[in-house]
Design a protein around this motif. Sequence first.
Motif, short mmCIF file in Angstrom:
data_model
loop_
_atom_site.label_atom_id
_atom_site.label_comp_id
_atom_site.label_asym_id
_atom_site.label_seq_id
_atom_site.Cartn_x
_atom_site.Cartn_y
_atom_site.Cartn_z
N VAL A 106 0.72 -1.29 0.14
CA VAL A 106 0.19 0.03 0.14
C VAL A 106 0.84 1.11 -0.04
O VAL A 106 0.43 2.40 -0.65
CB VAL A 106 -1.06 0.16 1.06
CG1 VAL A 106 -1.86 1.16 1.25
CG2 VAL A 106 -1.90 -1.13 1.23
N LEU A 107 2.05 1.15 0.89
CA LEU A 107 3.10 2.47 0.85
C LEU A 107 3.48 2.68 -0.53
O LEU A 107 3.80 3.74 -1.10
CB LEU A 107 4.50 2.21 1.84
CG LEU A 107 3.83 2.38 3.17
CD1 LEU A 107 4.91 1.98 4.22
CD2 LEU A 107 3.03 3.65 3.31
N GLU A 109 1.91 2.21 -3.46
CA GLU A 109 0.70 2.62 -4.21
C GLU A 109 -0.06 1.53 -4.90
O GLU A 109 -0.86 1.68 -5.84
CB GLU A 109 1.03 3.72 -5.30
CG GLU A 109 1.68 4.90 -4.54
CD GLU A 109 2.00 5.80 -5.38
OE1 GLU A 109 2.61 5.67 -6.76
OE2 GLU A 109 1.79 7.27 -5.32
N TRP A 110 -0.07 0.36 -4.18
CA TRP A 110 -1.05 -0.71 -4.65
C TRP A 110 -2.06 -0.52 -3.97
O TRP A 110 -2.36 -1.39 -2.98
CB TRP A 110 -0.22 -2.26 -4.42
CG TRP A 110 1.04 -2.33 -5.42
CD1 TRP A 110 2.32 -1.99 -4.91
CD2 TRP A 110 0.93 -3.20 -6.47
NE1 TRP A 110 3.11 -2.40 -6.22
CE2 TRP A 110 2.27 -3.04 -7.04
CE3 TRP A 110 -0.21 -4.07 -7.26
CZ2 TRP A 110 2.68 -3.84 -8.18
CZ3 TRP A 110 0.21 -4.70 -8.35
CH2 TRP A 110 1.59 -4.62 -8.81
N PRO B 13 1.69 -0.72 -9.81
CA PRO B 13 0.62 -0.35 -8.78
C PRO B 13 -0.37 0.66 -9.67
O PRO B 13 -0.08 1.28 -10.60
CB PRO B 13 1.52 0.55 -7.67
CG PRO B 13 2.73 0.51 -8.25
CD PRO B 13 2.85 -0.29 -9.26
N ALA B 14 -1.57 0.71 -8.98
CA ALA B 14 -2.67 1.34 -9.79
C ALA B 14 -1.99 2.75 -10.04
O ALA B 14 -2.31 3.15 -11.19
CB ALA B 14 -3.91 1.73 -8.88
N ALA B 15 -1.42 3.33 -9.23
CA ALA B 15 -1.04 4.91 -9.45
C ALA B 15 0.10 5.07 -10.29
O ALA B 15 0.52 6.19 -10.83
CB ALA B 15 -1.07 5.51 -8.10
N ALA B 32 -4.39 6.02 -1.71
CA ALA B 32 -3.52 5.46 -0.89
C ALA B 32 -3.98 5.56 0.70
O ALA B 32 -3.86 4.78 1.43
CB ALA B 32 -2.09 5.92 -1.04
N LEU B 36 -4.70 2.79 3.25
CA LEU B 36 -4.16 3.05 4.52
C LEU B 36 -4.85 3.10 5.78
O LEU B 36 -4.67 2.58 6.97
CB LEU B 36 -2.67 4.05 4.79
CG LEU B 36 -1.68 3.63 3.86
CD1 LEU B 36 -0.72 4.88 3.94
CD2 LEU B 36 -0.81 2.61 4.72
N ALA B 107 9.16 4.86 -0.06
CA ALA B 107 8.23 4.59 -0.60
C ALA B 107 7.75 5.87 -1.27
O ALA B 107 7.70 6.90 -0.58
CB ALA B 107 6.88 3.95 0.46
N PRO B 108 6.67 5.74 -2.30
CA PRO B 108 6.19 6.93 -3.06
C PRO B 108 5.21 7.30 -1.98
O PRO B 108 4.78 8.69 -2.08
CB PRO B 108 5.50 6.20 -4.16
CG PRO B 108 5.78 4.80 -4.31
CD PRO B 108 6.64 4.45 -2.99
N VAL B 109 4.48 6.70 -1.27
CA VAL B 109 3.15 7.24 -0.39
C VAL B 109 4.19 7.82 0.92
O VAL B 109 4.72 7.03 1.40
CB VAL B 109 2.42 6.05 0.14
CG1 VAL B 109 1.57 6.84 1.33
CG2 VAL B 109 1.38 5.91 -1.18
#
Lengths: 296, 305
Positions: A106-107, A109-110, B13-15, B32, B36, B107-109
């Motif tokens: 998730v981090l 971006e999945w 990933p989607a984004a 995200a 989260l 991480a991108p997020v």
Amino acid sequence: MNETLVAVEAVTKRYGDTVALDAMSLTLRSGLTGLLGPNGAGKTTLIRILTTATAPSSGRITVFGHDATGSLVDRTEVRRQLGYVPQEVRFPRGLTCFAFVDYIAVLKEWTDTARRHTEVRRVLDLVGLGDRATRKIRALSGGQRRRLALSQAFLGRPRLLVLDEPTAGLDPEQRASLRTLLSEHGRTGAVLLATHQTEDVAALCERIIVVDAGRIRFDGTVAEFVATAAGRVWLGDAPLPGALQTWRTGTGRIRSIGGVAPTAPDPTVSAAEPTVEDAYLLMLGPAAHAGAEVAA
Amino acid sequence: MSATDVTASTPTPAAAGSASTPASASAAAGSALRRLAGLELRRYARRPLFLIGVVLTAVSAAIPPDHDTSTFFNSIVPAAALGILGLVAMASLTRSAHVLRESAGVAPVPERTQTAALALGCLLPFAVGIAWFAVSVWGYHRHPPAPEGYPFGDMSTSWKWALLFGEGTMATLGGPLLGVVIGRWWPRRGVAPMLAVLLVAVVIVMQGLFDPLIRVRVVMPFTYWGGPDGNPEHWRILTGSPQWWVGYLACLCGLAVVGALWHDPGARGRLLRVAGLALLVAAVATCLLAMFTGVGDVLTNPLPS
């Protein structure tokens, strides 16, 4: 395949008065590159800058055309195409293997749950933990934990994989499996492998970069690197005078790295085939020895 | 380990790859954040301290209202069980989220999205707090306090509900939010329990047990608005406005979110600065209003209990 994926241009990193990286420049292309150097040489600093975890004091890094030292948008783009395993990975308490990788996905971006879960299962299978997905992390062995740490780096098949000491704690079979995995990955993307395990570099990498005191001491192919030790490694009945390192091998003979070669023919001394480790020890001298001791 | 399918078609990933424009970047961040927040909610729901808090709060809500005070002195239970224990539980969850982030290296997020998700996770104990509030209001209507009890006189409905909501329900949000702040800024084991004990100690001292502190007690995130006094015992209503106090507590909650987000250097933009400043000004104003409006002097029930 020879396209430059990563370009490091005159990157310097200072921590107060200490210069960790000194105007370092290098490029990375597809394939596996080994990053060697004693502790404190600047390997981890270089990796942290490459992965956008730390900003350099000066210089520029381009990863897949994005400025890794630039805006947040650029750095985010770099992070999207990056898989990174830090040297030391801590695990939160109470999580299962699946939940650990799922959260990191998730981090990364999945956000689509079904696709994310499929990807998580894929990377767990990849590192041989597919059958332990529902196990708590605390129930894993040290080698399994290391493999779990590695698994998250493969999420989304990143174009750049940066691994800091990936084989620490793995048994020989696991190391061999990881080599297979990395060599496959190196066919389509760039893999940077920072390690003290010279045998991993010899077995896997096409290219070696040796850093010491924040500078690049060597950048070339494995064959070129090993060639720097040709004629400087000996087997004999006694240590060679002035040898940098000597030890008794399993056959009972003494292997001398460096030292003064016999001037007259000596039937008890013969030149030995050098290895990556020999070349490394000879290139860095006592500094390499100190690093190796710490690493061991 | 297996090398199969390493070079197969690349899943993304989607984004990823589509977030180069601000619109798609914000969509990715929003997506995200939702994921989260969902993960953090589930993780929080499994924390033993939270489950203990829920059980204790449920038990307190199930106890028949008191003859003298109806449900008005039960607020300590959600405040302690979901607020104080929630502080410790959420600090631990935040620390765990920090460790997970470190494990990924980068991480991108961004961290601020993770922090916002943790803050959204605090809505879970808050929801339990709201349920407790609803049960307490219902209990009050079924069994109002006796005339010699508390609250007494012609106190307004908003005064009563603000009091219950502020003492009980707001603590179930504020405690966990403070846990996020502690987990972000002091991610060491043991810090949260230590600060929780310290907070409880200060709250006890500032309860208004001593006359000079009666007016300033509202600066605390938990305080009583009345209590028994004298011999024979008479119930008292303390000074101030619980309605403004609820506003003050809401500002503190907002400040906690800003403080937690501030930990991420990338989040320290103009919007966060302005929000932080506005909340600070609002907190000071509402606190002063809570101190100096509402009940001007301590009221004493003429009937002994």
